[in-house]
Design an enzyme around this catalytic site. Structure first.
Site, mmCIF file in Angstrom:
data_model
loop_
_atom_site.group_PDB
_atom_site.id
_atom_site.type_symbol
_atom_site.label_atom_id
_atom_site.label_comp_id
_atom_site.label_asym_id
_atom_site.label_seq_id
_atom_site.Cartn_x
_atom_site.Cartn_y
_atom_site.Cartn_z
ATOM 1 N NE ARG A 86 -16.035 24.838 -81.957
ATOM 2 C CZ ARG A 86 -16.205 24.349 -82.935
ATOM 3 N NH1 ARG A 86 -16.507 22.656 -82.028
ATOM 4 N NH2 ARG A 86 -15.675 23.645 -84.033
ATOM 5 C CG HIS A 120 -10.431 18.152 -83.182
ATOM 6 N ND1 HIS A 120 -12.114 18.461 -82.459
ATOM 7 C CD2 HIS A 120 -9.763 17.437 -82.377
ATOM 8 C CE1 HIS A 120 -11.863 18.629 -81.918
ATOM 9 N NE2 HIS A 120 -10.440 18.223 -81.623
ATOM 10 C CG ASP A 128 -11.720 21.893 -86.379
ATOM 11 O OD1 ASP A 128 -11.057 21.145 -85.414
ATOM 12 O OD2 ASP A 128 -12.816 22.059 -86.013
ATOM 13 C CG HIS A 139 -12.636 23.523 -81.487
ATOM 14 N ND1 HIS A 139 -12.165 23.965 -82.371
ATOM 15 C CD2 HIS A 139 -13.593 22.114 -81.672
ATOM 16 C CE1 HIS A 139 -11.883 23.501 -83.307
ATOM 17 N NE2 HIS A 139 -12.678 22.316 -82.877
ATOM 18 C CD GLU A 181 -14.145 16.068 -85.819
ATOM 19 O OE1 GLU A 181 -15.540 16.733 -85.277
ATOM 20 O OE2 GLU A 181 -13.277 16.863 -85.183
#
Length: 279
Positions: free
Chosen positions: A116, A253, A168, A161, A250
């Site tokens: 990301r 993740h 994810d 990320h 999460e």
């Protein structure tokens, strides 16, 4: 050479179907630690050891949510230009090993997000500070006041990320069916609603949808039991056995350790052009 069993033939057929659901990618050149701005408007490039996941394992399903409007912001996120999972090579190779294990059990991995860019994280931060924009609250953070997104840890100014070894992901039972397209403006259902009521994802039931801002998303939340808990534990045990570390808050993740770039936050776009080698 032994002949394939009928079950094996069905699995091979399922693999072929998976290929239609995956996305493009490719390797590239590096960007300095704190995501410095590019020169003369040119986009930065990825380091040479970043790869497109599909070049390492084309059977892993890719549903890159931040290229679409079906995410907590409600629009395409800055820096996402192609439906492409990009990772450091060690992380991609470890995912390939996990996929081989899961395929033998009748499952496939599906990634929602991989590398990301920092500009995407910046987009999240701007959105979180705009308290008037709550268009996607009904699905992604129905019980969380937007003023608490930073304090509760749902949004941060840096993301693992951006270092290239975090992803994810979820599990899909084979044979996989495609997930229907999201229609902007359609009625929103809370991400923790029963699976039959939530947005129809082709993944197994994990108890909540992806990116659900709720404590029910905590991987080992005791309220998640039965098949939902078993699905989370299958993903967790498979990945942790290959060097991945789960973020406890999460269930989706995971970060591959050791990270090649533990202190570097990259900002090259999610695009095949960011990579140094073609797919």
């Amino acid at each position: 050479m032994t002949r394939l069993s009928s079950a094996a033939r069905r699995l091979v057929t399922a693999f072929a179907a998976l290929l239609a659901l995956t996305a493009a990618s490719a390797p590239a050149q590096a960007f300095p630690a704190e995501a410095a701005p590019s020169r003369a408007g040119a986009d930065p490039k990825a380091p040479a050891d970043f790869v497109a996941l599909r070049t390492v394992d084309p059977t892993i399903i890719q549903e890159m949510r931040y290229l679409t409007r079906h995410n907590f912001v409600g629009e395409r996120i800055d820096g996402y230009r192609q439906p492409l999972c990009i990772l450091t090579r060690p992380a991609a190779q470890a995912l390939h090993k996990a996929q081989r294990k899961l395929l033998r059990q009748g499952y496939s991995l599906k990634v929602y997000d991989c590398y990301r860019p920092q500009r995407a994280v910046n987009h999240f931060v701007r959105w979180a500070k705009d308290l008037e924009d709550q268009a996607m609250k009904g699905e992604f953070y129905p019980d969380v006041d937007k003023t608490r997104l930073f304090e509760d840890g749902y949004i941060a100014e840096k993301s693992g990320h951006s270092r290239g070894s975090t992803m994810d992901l979820t599990l899909v039972k084979l044979p996989a069916s495609p997930t229907r397209p999201y229609v902007p403006g359609e009625p929103l259902v809370p991400c923790y609603a029963p699976r039959s009521e939530r947005f129809p994802d082709n993944s197994v039931d994990m108890g909540t949808g992806f990116d659900c801002f709720d404590t029910l998303s905590h991987t080992l939340d005791p309220r998640i039991q039965g098949t939902q808990r078993a699905n989370r534990l299958l993903l967790k045990s498979t990945l942790e056995g290959l060097g991945f570390v789960n973020l406890a808050e999460e269930w989706w993740h995971y970060t591959y350790k050791p990270e090649p770039y533990p202190d570097t936050y990259f900002d090259f776009p999610v695009s095949a052009k960011s990579l140094t080698k073609g797919p």
